[in-house]
Design a protein around this motif. Structure first.
Motif, PDB file in Angstrom:
ATOM      1  N   HIS A 117       0.836  -1.205   0.000  1.00 37.29           N
ATOM      2  CA  HIS A 117       0.000   0.000   0.000  1.00 37.29           C
ATOM      3  C   HIS A 117       0.871   1.255   0.000  1.00 37.29           C
ATOM      4  N   ALA A 118       1.935   1.239   0.797  1.00 37.15           N
ATOM      5  CA  ALA A 118       2.795   2.418   0.908  1.00 37.15           C
ATOM      6  C   ALA A 118       3.474   2.757  -0.420  1.00 37.15           C
ATOM      7  N   PHE A 119       4.049   1.742  -1.064  1.00 36.34           N
ATOM      8  CA  PHE A 119       4.829   2.011  -2.278  1.00 36.34           C
ATOM      9  C   PHE A 119       3.970   2.037  -3.542  1.00 36.34           C
ATOM     10  N   GLU A 120       2.997   1.145  -3.624  1.00 37.83           N
ATOM     11  CA  GLU A 120       2.269   0.982  -4.882  1.00 37.83           C
ATOM     12  C   GLU A 120       1.017   1.851  -4.967  1.00 37.83           C
ATOM     13  N   THR A 121       0.402   2.153  -3.830  1.00 38.97           N
ATOM     14  CA  THR A 121      -0.811   2.980  -3.855  1.00 38.97           C
ATOM     15  C   THR A 121      -0.519   4.426  -3.456  1.00 38.97           C
ATOM     16  N   LEU A 122       0.163   4.610  -2.326  1.00 35.88           N
ATOM     17  CA  LEU A 122       0.469   5.967  -1.875  1.00 35.88           C
ATOM     18  C   LEU A 122       1.653   6.577  -2.623  1.00 35.88           C
ATOM     19  N   GLY A 123       2.455   5.729  -3.270  1.00 35.47           N
ATOM     20  CA  GLY A 123       3.603   6.242  -4.016  1.00 35.47           C
ATOM     21  C   GLY A 123       4.709   6.792  -3.142  1.00 35.47           C
ATOM     22  N   LEU A 124       4.869   6.232  -1.928  1.00 35.58           N
ATOM     23  CA  LEU A 124       5.912   6.713  -1.032  1.00 35.58           C
ATOM     24  C   LEU A 124       7.291   6.277  -1.520  1.00 35.58           C
ATOM     25  N   HIS A 125       8.304   6.989  -1.070  1.00 30.49           N
ATOM     26  CA  HIS A 125       9.684   6.684  -1.455  1.00 30.49           C
ATOM     27  C   HIS A 125      10.461   5.976  -0.345  1.00 30.49           C
ATOM     28  N   ARG A 126       9.944   6.035   0.882  1.00 28.22           N
ATOM     29  CA  ARG A 126      10.692   5.489   2.012  1.00 28.22           C
ATOM     30  C   ARG A 126       9.716   5.026   3.099  1.00 28.22           C
ATOM     31  N   VAL A 127       9.966   3.813   3.615  1.00 28.65           N
ATOM     32  CA  VAL A 127       9.233   3.322   4.781  1.00 28.65           C
ATOM     33  C   VAL A 127      10.262   2.867   5.807  1.00 28.65           C
ATOM     34  N   ALA A 128      10.139   3.375   7.024  1.00 27.62           N
ATOM     35  CA  ALA A 128      11.115   3.092   8.075  1.00 27.62           C
ATOM     36  C   ALA A 128      10.530   2.168   9.141  1.00 27.62           C
ATOM     37  N   PHE A 129      11.430   1.570   9.910  1.00 29.16           N
ATOM     38  CA  PHE A 129      11.085   0.729  11.056  1.00 29.16           C
ATOM     39  C   PHE A 129      11.990   1.133  12.202  1.00 29.16           C
ATOM     40  N   ARG A 130      11.446   1.220  13.408  1.00 27.53           N
ATOM     41  CA  ARG A 130      12.270   1.450  14.596  1.00 27.53           C
ATOM     42  C   ARG A 130      12.164   0.233  15.499  1.00 27.53           C
ATOM     43  N   VAL A 131      13.314  -0.248  15.967  1.00 31.57           N
ATOM     44  CA  VAL A 131      13.356  -1.479  16.762  1.00 31.57           C
ATOM     45  C   VAL A 131      14.189  -1.246  18.010  1.00 31.57           C
ATOM     46  N   ASP A 159      12.426   3.425  29.258  1.00 32.04           N
ATOM     47  CA  ASP A 159      12.151   1.999  29.373  1.00 32.04           C
ATOM     48  C   ASP A 159      10.932   1.830  30.279  1.00 32.04           C
ATOM     49  N   HIS A 160       9.913   1.138  29.778  1.00 33.77           N
ATOM     50  CA  HIS A 160       8.682   1.034  30.549  1.00 33.77           C
ATOM     51  C   HIS A 160       8.826   0.142  31.771  1.00 33.77           C
ATOM     52  N   GLY A 161       9.925  -0.598  31.831  1.00 39.33           N
ATOM     53  CA  GLY A 161      10.181  -1.413  33.014  1.00 39.33           C
ATOM     54  C   GLY A 161      10.916  -0.644  34.099  1.00 39.33           C
ATOM     55  N   GLY A 162      11.155   0.643  33.870  1.00 36.61           N
ATOM     56  CA  GLY A 162      11.826   1.470  34.864  1.00 36.61           C
ATOM     57  C   GLY A 162      13.325   1.293  34.905  1.00 36.61           C
ATOM     58  N   LEU A 163      13.903   0.767  33.808  1.00 38.77           N
ATOM     59  CA  LEU A 163      15.344   0.488  33.774  1.00 38.77           C
ATOM     60  C   LEU A 163      16.091   1.507  32.921  1.00 38.77           C
ATOM     61  N   GLY A 164      15.796   2.771  33.101  1.00 42.86           N
ATOM     62  CA  GLY A 164      16.510   3.808  32.357  1.00 42.86           C
ATOM     63  C   GLY A 164      15.828   4.136  31.048  1.00 42.86           C
ATOM     64  N   ARG A 165      16.609   4.198  29.967  1.00 47.70           N
ATOM     65  CA  ARG A 165      16.080   4.570  28.666  1.00 47.70           C
ATOM     66  C   ARG A 165      16.485   3.542  27.621  1.00 47.70           C
ATOM     67  N   VAL A 166      15.765   3.563  26.495  1.00 45.12           N
ATOM     68  CA  VAL A 166      15.923   2.561  25.443  1.00 45.12           C
ATOM     69  C   VAL A 166      16.526   3.203  24.205  1.00 45.12           C
ATOM     70  N   ASP A 167      17.503   2.503  23.595  1.00 49.30           N
ATOM     71  CA  ASP A 167      18.023   2.891  22.291  1.00 49.30           C
ATOM     72  C   ASP A 167      17.165   2.227  21.211  1.00 49.30           C
ATOM     73  N   ALA A 168      16.947   2.939  20.109  1.00 46.17           N
ATOM     74  CA  ALA A 168      16.147   2.397  19.006  1.00 46.17           C
ATOM     75  C   ALA A 168      16.971   2.363  17.727  1.00 46.17           C
ATOM     76  N   ALA A 169      17.050   1.197  17.100  1.00 40.84           N
ATOM     77  CA  ALA A 169      17.726   1.051  15.814  1.00 40.84           C
ATOM     78  C   ALA A 169      16.734   1.377  14.704  1.00 40.84           C
ATOM     79  N   VAL A 170      17.204   2.088  13.683  1.00 40.13           N
ATOM     80  CA  VAL A 170      16.355   2.505  12.571  1.00 40.13           C
ATOM     81  C   VAL A 170      16.750   1.726  11.315  1.00 40.13           C
ATOM     82  N   TYR A 171      15.736   1.158  10.655  1.00 38.01           N
ATOM     83  CA  TYR A 171      15.908   0.448   9.388  1.00 38.01           C
ATOM     84  C   TYR A 171      14.953   1.080   8.384  1.00 38.01           C
ATOM     85  N   SER A 172      15.238   0.900   7.100  1.00 40.96           N
ATOM     86  CA  SER A 172      14.325   1.452   6.103  1.00 40.96           C
ATOM     87  C   SER A 172      14.343   0.624   4.831  1.00 40.96           C
ATOM     88  N   VAL A 173      13.262   0.779   4.077  1.00 44.39           N
ATOM     89  CA  VAL A 173      13.145   0.237   2.723  1.00 44.39           C
ATOM     90  C   VAL A 173      12.795   1.397   1.812  1.00 44.39           C
TER      91      VAL A 173
END
Length: 202
Positions: A117-131, A159-173
């Motif tokens: 839907h993102a690439f073929e219908t909306l015509g987007l150029h980039r879709v990202a993921f955060r992990v 961090d929702h477990g109360g253990l400080g903060r979380v780093d997020a890795a970014v990926y894209s297509v």
């Protein structure tokens, strides 16, 4: 945002998310299934319904419930977020699946439908993921399907477990990479497809 989009293929159906889905999905929201989600794990059906309502209130979001075919049982949620058609970009997020659907192909099928839907219908150029960088399973899965690692957002959220903060890795297509990613997703789904009936079978 509220929408009426529905997509179906490869054993799943993506339906417009509704707060009413919380009652069916809350039982699947255990600590492991919710691990790595940006939102705090809801502790009641009402809290999950409020989370779904907040996603629907976001004008840049297309949130979906994931239903398993042919039963129609709800398997989880996913969606496109931060959709900006002017700038040609979006992010896949809000994805969780109940344990019985892990390894079933539901996640790959959902990604195939969303990215299509993102690439073929909306015509987007980039879709990202955060992990969450502690979620090696999701990171490896993204790399296998052809997403490109771009970097890490340090101390990205609490961090929702109360253990400080979380780093997020970014990926894209990117749009030019979509044909390869699509082929890889279809290959991952092939073992889950029902075999064709023999020619002439009733």
């Amino acid at each position: 945002m509220h929408h009426t989009l529905t997509f179906a293929a490869h054993g799943v159906r993506l339906l417009p998310l509704s707060p009413l889905h919380a009652e069916q999905l809350f039982a699947a929201v255990d600590a492991e299934a919710w691990s790595g989600m940006a939102a705090r794990r809801p502790e009641s059906v009402q809290e999950l319904a409020e989370l779904f309502a907040a996603r629907l209130a976001d004008p840049s979001a297309l949130p979906f419930a994931v239903a398993a075919e042919p039963t129609g049982a709800l398997a989880g949620t996913t969606g496109l977020y931060d959709v900006d058609e002017r700038l040609g970009r979006a992010e896949v997020g809000g994805t969780f699946l109940a344990r019985p659907y892990w390894g079933s192909g539901a996640n790959a099928a959902s990604k195939l439908l969303l990215l299509g839907h993102a690439f073929e219908t909306l015509g987007l150029h980039r879709v990202a993921f955060r992990v969450d960088t502690r979620n090696g399973r999701s990171a490896r899965a993204l790399l296998r399907l052809g997403a490109v690692y771009e970097g890490t957002l340090r101390s990205h959220r609490p961090d929702h477990g109360g253990l400080g903060r979380v780093d997020a890795a970014v990926y894209s297509v990117l749009d030019a990479e979509w044909p390869l990613v699509r082929a890889r997703l279809l290959a991952r789904l092939a073992p889950h497809e029902a075999p064709a009936a023999p020619f002439g079978a009733a």
